[in-house]
Design a protein around this motif. Structure first.
Motif, PDB file in Angstrom:
ATOM      1  N   CYS A   1       0.858  -1.183   0.000  1.00  0.00           N
ATOM      2  CA  CYS A   1       0.000   0.000   0.000  1.00  0.00           C
ATOM      3  C   CYS A   1       0.899   1.241   0.000  1.00  0.00           C
ATOM      4  O   CYS A   1       2.101   1.128   0.182  1.00  0.00           O
ATOM      5  CB  CYS A   1      -0.902  -0.027   1.228  1.00  0.00           C
ATOM      6  SG  CYS A   1      -0.039   0.453   2.732  1.00  0.00           S
ATOM      7  N   CYS A  48       0.225   8.210   2.948  1.00  0.00           N
ATOM      8  CA  CYS A  48      -1.109   7.997   3.516  1.00  0.00           C
ATOM      9  C   CYS A  48      -1.253   8.612   4.893  1.00  0.00           C
ATOM     10  O   CYS A  48      -0.413   8.437   5.769  1.00  0.00           O
ATOM     11  CB  CYS A  48      -1.400   6.500   3.595  1.00  0.00           C
ATOM     12  SG  CYS A  48      -2.978   6.152   4.357  1.00  0.00           S
ATOM     13  N   ALA A  70      -1.396   6.105   7.924  1.00  0.00           N
ATOM     14  CA  ALA A  70      -0.337   5.099   8.066  1.00  0.00           C
ATOM     15  C   ALA A  70       0.395   5.185   9.395  1.00  0.00           C
ATOM     16  O   ALA A  70       0.508   6.240  10.001  1.00  0.00           O
ATOM     17  CB  ALA A  70       0.665   5.272   6.930  1.00  0.00           C
ATOM     18  N   CYS A  78      -0.661   0.082   7.812  1.00  0.00           N
ATOM     19  CA  CYS A  78      -1.423   0.142   9.063  1.00  0.00           C
ATOM     20  C   CYS A  78      -2.470  -0.952   9.019  1.00  0.00           C
ATOM     21  O   CYS A  78      -2.642  -1.639   8.015  1.00  0.00           O
ATOM     22  CB  CYS A  78      -2.061   1.519   9.285  1.00  0.00           C
ATOM     23  SG  CYS A  78      -3.577   1.782   8.372  1.00  0.00           S
ATOM     24  N   CYS A 108      -4.833  -2.264   3.510  1.00  0.00           N
ATOM     25  CA  CYS A 108      -4.978  -2.059   2.067  1.00  0.00           C
ATOM     26  C   CYS A 108      -3.982  -2.925   1.304  1.00  0.00           C
ATOM     27  O   CYS A 108      -4.201  -3.244   0.137  1.00  0.00           O
ATOM     28  CB  CYS A 108      -4.768  -0.601   1.703  1.00  0.00           C
ATOM     29  SG  CYS A 108      -5.879   0.487   2.602  1.00  0.00           S
TER      30      CYS A 108
HETATM   31  S1  SF4 Z   1      -3.101   0.065   4.874  1.00  0.00           S
HETATM   32 FE1  SF4 Z   1      -3.083   1.891   6.140  1.00  0.00          FE
HETATM   33  S2  SF4 Z   1      -1.227   2.917   5.479  1.00  0.00           S
HETATM   34 FE2  SF4 Z   1      -1.699   1.499   3.897  1.00  0.00          FE
HETATM   35  S3  SF4 Z   1      -2.908   2.686   2.438  1.00  0.00           S
HETATM   36 FE3  SF4 Z   1      -4.320   1.608   3.805  1.00  0.00          FE
HETATM   37  S4  SF4 Z   1      -4.780   3.108   5.342  1.00  0.00           S
HETATM   38 FE4  SF4 Z   1      -2.904   3.816   4.353  1.00  0.00          FE
END
Ligand code: SF4
Lengths: 551, 175, 102
Positions: free
Chosen positions: A415, A421, A424, A458, A462
């Motif tokens: 991601c 992001c 994150a 995070c 994603c």
């Molecule tokens: S997993 Fe978390 S860090 Fe990665 S894109 Fe999705 S919200 Fe953002």
């Protein structure tokens, strides 16, 4: 491919004008940020760390060359020369400005694209099998139903303010390439007792904070009832899904707390009221949409092209690319070409303007004008003649698009993470780049074989880390990046969630840890066992010993 | 608070009664009471002269008053926050499932860009606290002319229009 | 020593901004006004949340920094990346007009 008619065109262009008005009202102060936020989100516009991010829907991952060229044009004119293909078959632009966004949407509308419902607590872009329509193991082209769902869900008056976002995936093949068990609703096309085609309905799967492999709530749903059944599921969820806690608001929590059986009963009860109503799909509408997805006019070709066979024996790099990145087509003499967006050390899923243009050209010239975007952040030319593979390969290689690593350790899902992001905890992209560099040697990658590494910055997941054979999750410890590793996950037919292997690793140590895990696997592997099979056989202990021995 | 109803800004003829107060309201007044009050004072409320409305909070689905609707001329559906979309389903159920033909009013928090969705779900009266509300209402209504799905309103949705368009085309071709 | 700074994103393009002594906004953290206490910073934040500011910025908040050797250093990886730009695109790293990196 689906083509807009006057109704589709009208809706999308009216939607752009509407957004133009909303942006103007925000810029003039008529709307507060609080009021504007849900509106921009419903048009796919987020505010990230350094800039806005616009997420553009690529419905069920299908693009024409004209559309791909437009994506390149937008990256060039309104952004910084690249775009990022995501795990949900969307493309994200990382640097658009607010006042230019309506112009971007205008340009997209001119090629029958939009950013509607790519964000917000509504029904999101419907995803599908990247090999839809060309897969050898397919019952029916799932995109017909994706398009029907896309239209039904667009600006749905009842379901635009759900407890939480809602993702639907549809597959028509026996191999699940659309990860249907980890969606809010997964639809698998199956045959009923009389041989008629319908859907198996899976509800309440998902990743994120509470990863769950979704249960089947209906073994067989006749096609004509597709929309009324979906409406029933959504209506139950809209009324009963939790709204007091964002982490418990997805439908999976509702299904878990009610129990799959009880939830299914609630849906059936609601459905009984509406199943024979207006939402029943007339065969004429199915046929109308299906006609857009009719197979192209394939040429009758020999199964093996002699010239191609010769090139395979003469040019080993070409042969290794074909073996890795090309897949059998159901039409003799054709191949499905995977274009890796994972060059060694590159940013997974990123494509530059020039690369997008090359892909568009190749699709137009050699690919019957079709391109697919995969949830593994690669691209696909689904219709290439075997005899033209060599030419395609040469052009791809010139643009760093021919890395023969599909499904290997360097074909990493990542991601955007903390580089972009807002949510994150830790960076994902440089971890992917470092792993890719560490295993730069392709021969070593081939020795290791199929292995899926997936990285999320995070817990929102994603990057689908729970279902990676090796999953990596970024966590934050007092402002410092750490990475938790899970082993044994998978997203396909035997969908499974990985197990946390132990304490998290620092940014500096995480690549070593991945290498240790892979070395341990190789040391224990019997014949051509896959990573997950070895892991299932020997368990986590040997990995733990190696990983934490030194500490 | 004024209301938007039938594309006009009108004075609200309804009197909202809180759960205790009662005495001062004349027997002919049109009153809206909470669901709790309705269940408690059902008998005396039904015997009044004035019209009667019940307000549902966002965790009170209309199935609770399904059998009472014959006594009611108004149901108010509450939106405690604009993100709480339960009322959209409640409104549709009132109209489509229970066939309620009285006023279904949106109260609480929603914003201009939700009005068309509310209307499509069967809401026909909005509390409006500003003069601009009417302008916004007419703007909002004009913004999107195409709908893809049937709901509680009488707009024709795309797939139906397509099939009638193709029927017309066939008919013309046959001529 | 830990100090506090008010930060936000610019309304039209989302660029990271820092509150300055003249109650304006700067693209560079070096220009930000330092609060010694959180209470002080929150007072400034309140003014940054005023209606007129909403035409310029989005989502102001208070963040922690270290002040050392006359340099303002953001605390935590997230704020470091906000101050400098994404780490994976050296070409997009933020540069101060004199050409030096943040
Ligand atoms: S997993 Fe978390 S860090 Fe990665 S894109 Fe999705 S919200 Fe953002």
């Amino acid at each position: 491919m689906y083509r807009y008619d006057e109704f589709d065109h009208t809706l999308v262009s009216e939607r752009v004008s509407q957004f133009k008005g909303q942006v103007a009202r925000r810029l003039s102060g008529d709307l507060t940020e609080e009021q504007f936020r849900p509106l921009r989100l419903m048009n796919g516009l987020y505010l990230q760390l350094h800039a806005y991010m616009l997420r553009v829907a690529i419905p069920y991952g299908t693009l024409s060359s004209t559309q791909m060229r437009m994506l390149a044009h937008i990256a060039d004119k309104y952004d910084r020369g690249y775009g990022h293909f995501t795990t949900r078959q969307n493309i994200q632009y990382n640097w658009p400005s607010l006042d230019q966004t309506p112009n971007i949407l205008d340009e997209l509308a001119s090629v029958e694209m939009h950013a509607i419902q790519t964000s917000g607590n509504c029904i999101r872009n419907v995803t599908s099998d990247q090999y839809a329509g060309v897969a050898a193991d397919e019952i029916e082209d799932p995109r017909v139903y994706c398009e029907i769902i896309r239209q039904w869900s667009t600006l749905h008056p009842e379901f635009s303010f759900l407890p939480r976002k809602f993702k639907i995936a549809v597959t028509g093949a026996s191999t699940d390439r659309a990860a249907t068990r980890v969606h809010d609703i997964g639809l698998q096309m199956v045959r009923g007792s009389e041989g008629e085609v319908g859907f198996k309905v899976i509800v309440g799967g998902g990743l994120g904070r509470t990863p769950i492999i979704g249960p089947t709530i209906r073994e067989f749903l006749p096609k004509k009832h597709l929309l009324s059944y979906l409406e029933a599921v959504l209506r139950v969820y809209n009324q009963l899904g939790r709204r007091d806690n964002i982490y418990k608001a997805r439908i999976k929590i509702l299904v878990q707390s009610a129990g799959a059986e009880e939830f299914a009963a609630q849906v059936e009860e609601e459905w009984a009221h509406i199943r024979d109503g207006y939402l029943q799909l007339p065969q004429s509408e199915i046929n109308r949409i299906r006609s857009y997805f009719a197979p192209p006019d394939y040429e009758i070709l020999p199964a093996i092209d002699a010239e191609h066979a010769l090139k395979m024996s003469e040019v080993p790099e070409f042969a290794s690319w074909v073996e890795r990145n090309a897949v059998a087509h159901r039409q003799p003499g054709y191949a499905i070409v995977n274009i890796s967006l994972k060059p060694i050390g590159g940013i997974p899923g990123d494509a530059t303007v020039a690369q997008m243009e090359i892909v568009a050209d190749l699709a137009a010239r050699y690919g019957l004008d079709e391109i697919r975007v995969t949830h593994e952040q690669n691209l696909v030319l689904p219709n290439v003649k075997q005899a033209e593979l060599f030419a395609v390969w040469q052009k791809l290689a010139q643009s760093d698009l021919a890395t023969p690593n599909l499904g290997l350790v360097s074909d990493i899902i990542a991601c955007p993470g903390l580089d972009y992001c807002n949510l994150a905890n830790a960076r994902s992209i440089p971890v992917a780049q470092n792993i890719s560099e560490r295993f730069r040697d392709l021969e070593r990658q081939h020795d290791i074989g199929d292995l899926k590494i997936k990285i999320s910055g995070c817990i929102n997941a994603c990057g689908h880390h729970h279902v990676g054979n090796i999953g990596i999750l970024g966590v934050d410890k007092k402002g410092v990046e750490f990475y938790q590793i899970t082993l044994g996950g998978r997203a396909d037919d035997g969908a499974a969630l990985g197990d946390i292997i132990g304490p998290a690793f620092s940014y500096e140590d995480v690549v070593d840890a991945v290498e240790t895990i892979i070395e341990t696997y190789l040391a224990h592997r019997e014949s051509d066992e896959l990573f997950n099979d070895t892991y299932a056989r020997i368990g986590p202990q040997p990995f733990k010993e190696k990983l934490y021995a030194a500490h | 608070m004024p209301l938007i109803k039938n594309d006009q800004l009108v004075d609200d003829p309804w009197y909202v009664l809180d759960d205790e107060g009662a005495a001062s309201v004349s027997d002919d007044a049109d009153i809206v009471v909470s669901y709790e009050r309705w269940t408690k004072d059902r008998e005396s409320l039904v015997s009044r002269n004035g019209r009667l409305g019940v307000k549902l909070s966002s965790d009170q689905p209309p199935s609770l008053i399904e059998d009472d609707l014959k006594h009611l001329d108004l149901v108010a559906v509450e939106f405690p926050r604009f993100t709480d979309g339960r009322g959209f389903s409640y409104a549709r159920l009132l109209r489509e499932r229970y066939g309620f033909t009285g006023e279904v009013r949106a109260v609480g928090h929603w914003f201009r860009d939700q009005m068309v969705f509310l209307q499509r779900c069967g809401i026909d009266a909005f509390e409006a606290d500003e003069d601009r509300a009417l302008v916004e209402w007419s703007e909002a209504q004009r913004e999107i002319s195409v709908v893809y799905q049937p709901a509680a309103d009488d707009r024709s949705w795309v797939s139906r229009m397509r099939s009638s368009a193709s029927r017309t085309a066939r008919y013309q071709a046959a001529e | 020593m830990t100090h506090f700074v008010v930060t936000a994103n610019r309304l039209n393009d989302g660029e990271v901004l820092y509150r300055t002594a003249s109650e304006g906004w700067s693209l560079w953290i070096k220009d930000s006004i330092l609060a010694e206490t959180k209470t002080q910073a929150e007072e400034w934040l309140e003014r940054a949340e005023a209606k007129s500011e909403a035409l310029k910025i989005v989502g102001p908040y208070v963040m922690k920094v270290q002040y050392r050797d006359e340099k303002i250093i953001p605390l935590g990886q997230r704020e470091v990346i906000r101050a400098k730009g994404p780490t994976v695109h050296p070409q997009f790293q933020k540069t101060i007009p004199d050409g030096s990196h943040v």
